[in-house]
Design a protein around this motif. Structure first.
Motif, mmCIF file in Angstrom:
data_model
loop_
_atom_site.group_PDB
_atom_site.id
_atom_site.type_symbol
_atom_site.label_atom_id
_atom_site.label_comp_id
_atom_site.label_asym_id
_atom_site.label_seq_id
_atom_site.Cartn_x
_atom_site.Cartn_y
_atom_site.Cartn_z
ATOM 1 N N GLY A 198 -18.827 -38.246 -8.847
ATOM 2 C CA GLY A 198 -17.880 -39.153 -9.492
ATOM 3 C C GLY A 198 -16.430 -38.973 -9.262
ATOM 4 O O GLY A 198 -15.862 -37.834 -9.328
ATOM 5 N N LEU A 199 -15.616 -39.997 -9.248
ATOM 6 C CA LEU A 199 -14.165 -40.051 -9.198
ATOM 7 C C LEU A 199 -13.625 -40.804 -10.494
ATOM 8 O O LEU A 199 -13.864 -41.995 -10.635
ATOM 9 C CB LEU A 199 -13.859 -40.780 -7.951
ATOM 10 N N PHE A 200 -12.863 -39.801 -11.214
ATOM 11 C CA PHE A 200 -12.161 -40.461 -12.577
ATOM 12 C C PHE A 200 -10.895 -40.577 -12.283
ATOM 13 O O PHE A 200 -10.237 -39.583 -11.837
ATOM 14 C CB PHE A 200 -12.896 -39.682 -13.494
ATOM 15 N N VAL A 201 -10.348 -41.912 -12.775
ATOM 16 C CA VAL A 201 -8.846 -42.115 -12.652
ATOM 17 C C VAL A 201 -8.345 -42.276 -14.176
ATOM 18 O O VAL A 201 -8.530 -43.085 -14.963
ATOM 19 C CB VAL A 201 -8.394 -43.369 -11.758
ATOM 20 N N ALA A 202 -7.009 -41.461 -14.701
ATOM 21 C CA ALA A 202 -6.743 -41.186 -15.953
ATOM 22 C C ALA A 202 -5.851 -42.375 -15.982
ATOM 23 O O ALA A 202 -4.999 -42.825 -14.979
ATOM 24 C CB ALA A 202 -5.870 -39.788 -16.155
ATOM 25 N N LEU A 203 -5.708 -43.238 -17.132
ATOM 26 C CA LEU A 203 -4.648 -44.112 -17.426
ATOM 27 C C LEU A 203 -3.435 -43.464 -17.680
ATOM 28 O O LEU A 203 -3.273 -42.484 -18.502
ATOM 29 C CB LEU A 203 -5.285 -45.168 -18.507
ATOM 30 N N ARG A 204 -2.169 -44.103 -17.330
ATOM 31 C CA ARG A 204 -1.073 -43.975 -17.769
ATOM 32 C C ARG A 204 -0.831 -44.406 -19.402
ATOM 33 O O ARG A 204 -1.798 -45.207 -19.528
ATOM 34 C CB ARG A 204 0.255 -44.524 -17.047
ATOM 35 N N ALA A 205 -0.032 -43.642 -20.149
ATOM 36 C CA ALA A 205 0.186 -43.939 -21.373
ATOM 37 C C ALA A 205 0.107 -45.341 -21.645
ATOM 38 O O ALA A 205 -0.410 -46.015 -22.503
ATOM 39 C CB ALA A 205 1.225 -43.152 -22.000
ATOM 40 N N GLU A 206 1.172 -46.164 -21.074
ATOM 41 C CA GLU A 206 1.374 -47.492 -21.162
ATOM 42 C C GLU A 206 0.200 -48.324 -20.702
ATOM 43 O O GLU A 206 -0.075 -49.462 -21.388
ATOM 44 C CB GLU A 206 2.642 -47.843 -20.269
ATOM 45 N N GLN A 207 -0.537 -47.809 -19.473
ATOM 46 C CA GLN A 207 -1.801 -48.688 -19.214
ATOM 47 C C GLN A 207 -2.730 -48.554 -20.452
ATOM 48 O O GLN A 207 -3.345 -49.559 -20.678
ATOM 49 C CB GLN A 207 -2.316 -48.064 -18.202
ATOM 50 N N ALA A 208 -2.901 -47.250 -20.906
ATOM 51 C CA ALA A 208 -4.000 -47.338 -21.987
ATOM 52 C C ALA A 208 -3.633 -48.112 -23.186
ATOM 53 O O ALA A 208 -4.352 -48.638 -23.958
ATOM 54 C CB ALA A 208 -3.913 -45.762 -22.438
ATOM 55 N N ALA A 209 -2.325 -48.283 -23.488
ATOM 56 C CA ALA A 209 -1.899 -48.845 -24.556
ATOM 57 C C ALA A 209 -2.263 -50.614 -24.261
ATOM 58 O O ALA A 209 -2.584 -51.225 -25.437
ATOM 59 C CB ALA A 209 -0.309 -48.782 -24.727
ATOM 60 N N ASP A 210 -2.163 -50.881 -23.268
ATOM 61 C CA ASP A 210 -2.420 -52.389 -22.874
ATOM 62 C C ASP A 210 -3.924 -52.499 -22.814
ATOM 63 O O ASP A 210 -4.602 -53.477 -23.469
ATOM 64 C CB ASP A 210 -1.971 -52.746 -21.569
ATOM 65 N N VAL A 211 -4.637 -51.547 -22.142
ATOM 66 C CA VAL A 211 -6.209 -51.752 -22.302
ATOM 67 C C VAL A 211 -6.959 -51.503 -23.402
ATOM 68 O O VAL A 211 -7.768 -52.532 -23.776
ATOM 69 C CB VAL A 211 -6.646 -50.522 -21.181
ATOM 70 N N PHE A 212 -6.493 -50.789 -24.326
ATOM 71 C CA PHE A 212 -6.929 -50.937 -25.747
ATOM 72 C C PHE A 212 -6.087 -51.532 -26.863
ATOM 73 O O PHE A 212 -6.647 -51.068 -28.172
ATOM 74 C CB PHE A 212 -7.233 -49.083 -25.814
ATOM 75 N N SER A 213 -5.312 -52.138 -26.446
ATOM 76 C CA SER A 213 -4.493 -52.877 -27.540
ATOM 77 C C SER A 213 -5.342 -53.600 -28.540
ATOM 78 O O SER A 213 -4.944 -53.473 -29.727
ATOM 79 C CB SER A 213 -3.491 -53.975 -26.809
ATOM 80 N N ALA A 214 -6.375 -54.273 -28.062
ATOM 81 C CA ALA A 214 -7.135 -54.977 -29.035
ATOM 82 C C ALA A 214 -7.855 -54.235 -30.251
ATOM 83 O O ALA A 214 -8.234 -54.354 -31.386
ATOM 84 C CB ALA A 214 -8.374 -55.593 -28.336
ATOM 85 N N THR A 215 -7.850 -52.816 -29.961
ATOM 86 C CA THR A 215 -8.350 -51.798 -30.951
ATOM 87 C C THR A 215 -7.633 -51.582 -32.041
ATOM 88 O O THR A 215 -7.949 -51.010 -32.962
ATOM 89 C CB THR A 215 -8.778 -50.469 -30.484
ATOM 90 N N GLY A 216 -6.086 -51.708 -31.735
ATOM 91 C CA GLY A 216 -5.255 -51.405 -33.031
ATOM 92 C C GLY A 216 -5.109 -49.849 -33.214
ATOM 93 O O GLY A 216 -4.506 -49.661 -34.117
ATOM 94 N N ARG A 217 -5.563 -49.022 -32.349
ATOM 95 C CA ARG A 217 -5.348 -47.703 -32.589
ATOM 96 C C ARG A 217 -4.926 -46.681 -31.261
ATOM 97 O O ARG A 217 -5.086 -47.365 -30.079
ATOM 98 C CB ARG A 217 -7.163 -47.033 -32.536
ATOM 99 N N ASP A 218 -4.413 -45.673 -31.369
ATOM 100 C CA ASP A 218 -4.153 -44.885 -30.334
ATOM 101 C C ASP A 218 -5.193 -44.214 -29.693
ATOM 102 O O ASP A 218 -6.066 -43.612 -30.543
ATOM 103 C CB ASP A 218 -3.034 -43.770 -30.702
#
Length: 226
Positions: A198-218
């Motif tokens: 497997g190859l895994f790519v970590a999200l940058r903090a700003e990417q994670a904030a955008d991708v998971f914004s609908a959750t309303g959580r960090d």
């Protein structure tokens, strides 16, 4: 409005209840895919199942809300379809990991995850391997989403056989980390049934904030970490 966060004690108590319901529902799913009762009994069971669903829907969360029993910082998901104790569709995978970047999973796959008669569905094998791969990274503080997953199926994987999955983190370059996993039967660990890279790519903090914004959580488990 989202429910208030649980205290550690409240979350532990709720996790017990969630796990008990999940176990009961997995028994129901197994019974449902193996039953040969008559049509009248099937119809009665369908009515009872819809009544239970209505009870559980009396209070629920939205599609993007994170369950209060989850921990999005470590990636523990109690309703995960791969290993979640509360999920009625998850194989009964018991996983563990180490800070050194290794992970282990033990599971006996039953009829609900059958592909060819008597064999585990190939997609389920891939899912189990993907989980232990990702878990090995998170244990070492390397978040990431699956970028590529290459599975090699070496032998048929039979239902009802205790299985062992092992994974080890590989090389990290920037936000990219590789990992390798394999699947064997516990009583014949020298025979590899399937393996994965497997190859895994970590999200940058700003990417994670955008991708998971609908959750309303960090959500930190899938991001880069120091």
């Amino acid at each position: 409005m989202a429910d208030a966060p649980l205290t550690p004690g409240e979350r532990a108590t709720r996790r017990v209840a969630v796990g008990e319901l999940g176990e009961a529902l997995r028994e129901l799913v197994d019974a449902a895919v193996r039953t040969e009762v008559d049509d009248t009994e099937l119809a009665a069971a369908a009515v009872a199942a819809r009544e239970l669903a209505a009870r559980l829907r009396a209070r629920g969360r939205g599609l993007h809300q994170i369950a209060r029993v989850d921990d999005p910082e470590t990636g523990e998901r109690w309703y995960s379809p791969v290993y979640g104790p509360g999920s009625p569709v998850a194989p009964p995978l018991v996983a563990s990991d180490t800070p050194a970047g290794t992970a282990t999973g033990r599971v006996t796959v039953g009829k609900p995850h059958e592909g060819p008669p008597g064999l585990v569905h190939g997609g389920v094998v891939a899912t189990l391997l993907d989980h232990v791969l990702a878990r090995s990274l998170r244990a070492a503080g390397r978040g990431g989403l699956t970028a590529t997953l290459t599975v090699t199926y070496r032998r048929p994987v039979h239902l009802g056989v205790p299985l062992l999955l092992t994974a080890e983190m590989g090389e990290t370059v920037g936000r990219r980390t590789t990992a390798h996993a394999r699947l064997v039967a516990e009583d014949t660990p020298e025979v590899v049934l399937a393996e994965a890279e497997g190859l895994f790519v970590a999200l940058r903090a700003e990417q994670a904030a955008d991708v998971f914004s609908a959750t309303g959580r960090d959500v930190g488990a899938w991001t880069t970490r120091s």
